[in-house]
Design an enzyme around this catalytic site. Structure first.
Site, mmCIF file in Angstrom:
data_model
loop_
_atom_site.group_PDB
_atom_site.id
_atom_site.type_symbol
_atom_site.label_atom_id
_atom_site.label_comp_id
_atom_site.label_asym_id
_atom_site.label_seq_id
_atom_site.Cartn_x
_atom_site.Cartn_y
_atom_site.Cartn_z
ATOM 1 N N SER A 169 0.856 -1.190 0.000
ATOM 2 C CA SER A 169 0.000 0.000 0.000
ATOM 3 C C SER A 169 0.885 1.230 0.000
ATOM 4 O O SER A 169 1.967 1.227 0.601
ATOM 5 C CB SER A 169 -0.886 -0.004 1.250
ATOM 6 N N ARG A 170 0.405 2.292 -0.668
ATOM 7 C CA ARG A 170 1.204 3.512 -0.682
ATOM 8 C C ARG A 170 1.243 4.151 0.708
ATOM 9 O O ARG A 170 2.206 4.752 1.107
ATOM 10 C CB ARG A 170 0.624 4.515 -1.694
ATOM 11 N N ASP A 203 -21.015 0.365 -8.476
ATOM 12 C CA ASP A 203 -20.103 -0.303 -7.532
ATOM 13 C C ASP A 203 -20.916 -1.123 -6.525
ATOM 14 O O ASP A 203 -20.673 -2.329 -6.390
ATOM 15 C CB ASP A 203 -19.182 0.711 -6.832
ATOM 16 N N LYS A 242 -14.309 -7.366 -6.108
ATOM 17 C CA LYS A 242 -15.256 -6.988 -7.145
ATOM 18 C C LYS A 242 -15.191 -5.473 -7.332
ATOM 19 O O LYS A 242 -14.732 -4.791 -6.415
ATOM 20 C CB LYS A 242 -16.680 -7.433 -6.798
HETATM 21 P P1 NAP Z 1 -10.562 2.416 -0.533
HETATM 22 O O1 NAP Z 1 -10.942 2.490 0.906
HETATM 23 O O2 NAP Z 1 -10.496 3.660 -1.318
HETATM 24 O O3 NAP Z 1 -9.184 1.626 -0.608
HETATM 25 C C1 NAP Z 1 -8.517 1.410 -1.813
HETATM 26 C C2 NAP Z 1 -7.075 1.015 -1.571
HETATM 27 O O4 NAP Z 1 -6.392 0.876 -2.816
HETATM 28 C C3 NAP Z 1 -6.267 1.991 -0.733
HETATM 29 O O5 NAP Z 1 -5.392 1.338 0.112
HETATM 30 C C4 NAP Z 1 -5.466 2.748 -1.795
HETATM 31 O O6 NAP Z 1 -4.436 3.536 -1.433
HETATM 32 C C5 NAP Z 1 -5.173 1.672 -2.814
HETATM 33 N N1 NAP Z 1 -4.965 2.263 -4.136
HETATM 34 C C6 NAP Z 1 -3.944 1.980 -4.979
HETATM 35 N N2 NAP Z 1 -4.038 2.699 -6.107
HETATM 36 C C7 NAP Z 1 -5.121 3.479 -5.976
HETATM 37 C C8 NAP Z 1 -5.723 4.451 -6.808
HETATM 38 N N3 NAP Z 1 -5.206 4.779 -7.997
HETATM 39 N N4 NAP Z 1 -6.835 5.060 -6.362
HETATM 40 C C9 NAP Z 1 -7.357 4.757 -5.166
HETATM 41 N N5 NAP Z 1 -6.832 3.832 -4.335
HETATM 42 C C10 NAP Z 1 -5.717 3.197 -4.740
HETATM 43 O O7 NAP Z 1 -11.547 1.455 -1.334
HETATM 44 P P2 NAP Z 1 -12.343 0.191 -0.785
HETATM 45 O O8 NAP Z 1 -13.681 0.622 -0.303
HETATM 46 O O9 NAP Z 1 -11.506 -0.603 0.123
HETATM 47 O O10 NAP Z 1 -12.625 -0.579 -2.151
HETATM 48 C C11 NAP Z 1 -11.626 -1.300 -2.841
HETATM 49 C C12 NAP Z 1 -12.309 -2.364 -3.674
HETATM 50 O O11 NAP Z 1 -13.067 -3.209 -2.807
HETATM 51 C C13 NAP Z 1 -13.307 -1.804 -4.688
HETATM 52 O O12 NAP Z 1 -13.262 -2.530 -5.888
HETATM 53 C C14 NAP Z 1 -14.668 -1.995 -4.012
HETATM 54 O O13 NAP Z 1 -15.715 -2.186 -4.957
HETATM 55 C C15 NAP Z 1 -14.410 -3.278 -3.240
HETATM 56 N N6 NAP Z 1 -15.304 -3.419 -2.084
HETATM 57 C C16 NAP Z 1 -15.487 -2.386 -1.201
HETATM 58 C C17 NAP Z 1 -16.401 -2.521 -0.156
HETATM 59 C C18 NAP Z 1 -16.638 -1.440 0.865
HETATM 60 O O14 NAP Z 1 -17.538 -1.592 1.696
HETATM 61 N N7 NAP Z 1 -15.892 -0.359 0.884
HETATM 62 C C19 NAP Z 1 -17.114 -3.717 -0.027
HETATM 63 C C20 NAP Z 1 -16.859 -4.761 -0.895
HETATM 64 C C21 NAP Z 1 -15.965 -4.595 -1.935
HETATM 65 P P3 NAP Z 1 -2.983 3.366 -0.850
HETATM 66 O O15 NAP Z 1 -2.168 2.559 -1.806
HETATM 67 O O16 NAP Z 1 -2.576 4.791 -0.827
HETATM 68 O O17 NAP Z 1 -3.079 2.768 0.505
#
Ligand code: NAP
Length: 317
Positions: free
Chosen positions: A46-47, A177, A99
């Site tokens: 992770s960044r 999403d 997903k």
């Molecule tokens: P999030 O909180 O924004 O986390 C995304 C992660 O990916 C962070 O650690 C992020 O940053 C890293 N990353 C690397 N490149 C990135 C970029 N270009 N833009 C944004 N982030 C980037 O998102 P999330 O909610 O965990 O969702 C991630 C995936 O899981 C999605 O496909 C979503 O559909 C799925 N999902 C989410 C949920 C939910 O409830 N949130 C539920 C089920 C599935 P760093 O590298 O800086 O750490």
């Protein structure tokens, strides 16, 4: 290849690295891996995010070059996931994808091809398919003739995705999403193909992805399926799928945690979606198989291809 093999019946522990330490990695993946006797979390990529007690890498290249041999579970957004998956698969790592599987159908084909080339396991997860009522719904519907179905998926983006900029960017999917979770259940409980007949996508004037969508689908044999997605729902949240059949009405509500038939509750259980996903990933790795189903993504892609666009109020976080 990571994991696999056995020692006289006992399955070998599978080292795994989590990539993208954001909301879903922290909320679900870390605890699910910690509770699973088949897996050991050995690295975080992770960044900015970290996971206590494991090796840390700031990008996938550094991890693949210098990190421990491990399967890879990708929790980054779809816009950047495929590049990382292709690198991991080329290095022979087994890969699990959050997903929606990818930003495009072509990316999924590229990942499949890469997995075939190295013999790695590729698991494209659909966590909502692991909801408690899904298997029972599929069994019940399998014995009946379907006459119509409807999806109503309405939630508050500010509550579930606070400050997440990527969901509003191209390849972020917007209201699809969460909406693709409903479509993953639909395509799991009803057999056959779905074609999108019409769709309307509503974009905030200042964003690249839709905040609401309606679609009319046809299932195999021609029965109609209506889809109503909204991301601005305050108060109670709605995650319902209803199916009318020649033998009664089935409703999966609460995202699949509750099942009723003709109004009578059949099942209502706490979800264990992510523990079940990691069980399945372990089984696939040990069997040296992949599981990649694009049917929910294809419906979304088709809605984007033929949908009419409307522009609404600018979205303010
Ligand atoms: P999030 O909180 O924004 O986390 C995304 C992660 O990916 C962070 O650690 C992020 O940053 C890293 N990353 C690397 N490149 C990135 C970029 N270009 N833009 C944004 N982030 C980037 O998102 P999330 O909610 O965990 O969702 C991630 C995936 O899981 C999605 O496909 C979503 O559909 C799925 N999902 C989410 C949920 C939910 O409830 N949130 C539920 C089920 C599935 P760093 O590298 O800086 O750490």
């Amino acid at each position: 290849m990571s994991g696999g093999g056995g020692d006289g019946g006992r399955r070998a522990m599978i080292p795994v690295a989590l990539v993208g330490i954001g909301k879903i990695a922290r909320d679900q993946h870390v605890p699910a891996i910690a509770a699973d006797p088949d897996f050991e979390l050995v690295a975080a990529v992770s960044r900015r995010g970290t996971v206590e007690g494991v090796a840390q890498f700031t990008d996938i290249d550094g991890f693949l070059a210098d990190g421990p041999e491990a399967a890879v579970s990708l929790c980054v957004p779809p816009s950047v996931r495929t590049e990382m998956a292709l690198k991991a698969l080329a290095a022979g790592r087994d890969v699990m994808l959050e997903k929606p599987t990818a930003a495009t159908l072509g990316e999924v084909e590229a990942m499949r091809e890469a997995a075939r080339a190295t013999g790695a396991t590729l698991f494209a997860t659909w966590h909502s398919r692991e909801a408690p009522g899904v298997a029972a719904a599929r069994d019940w519907l399998g014995r009946r003739r379907i006459t119509s179905a409807s999806i109503v998926w309405k939630e508050d983006v500010r509550r579930w995705h606070p400050g997440q900029a990527w969901i509003w960017e191209p390849a972020g999917f917007g209201v699809f999403d969460p909406g693709i979770n409903a479509l993953s259940i639909l395509t799991a409980i009803l057999p056959g193909a779905f074609r999108v007949e019409a769709a309307t996508l509503v974009f905030p004037a200042n964003r690249q992805t839709p905040v609401a969508a309606r679609a009319s689908l046809r299932g195999t044999g021609g029965y109609p399926v209506s889809v109503d997605l909204d991301w601005l729902q305050r108060g109670p949240q709605t995650w319902d799928i209803s199916v009318e059949t020649d033998g009664g009405r089935l409703v999966l509500s609460e995202g699949g945690a509750r099942l009723t038939i003709d109004g009578a509750e059949q099942l209502r259980e706490a979800e264990r979606e992510y523990p079940r996903l990691y069980r399945r990933f372990a089984d696939l790795i040990h069997a040296r198989e992949s599981d990649v189903d694009v049917s929910p993504l294809r419906i979304v892609a088709d809605a984007f291809l033929i949908g009419r666009r409307e522009y609404g109020e600018p979205f303010v976080d």
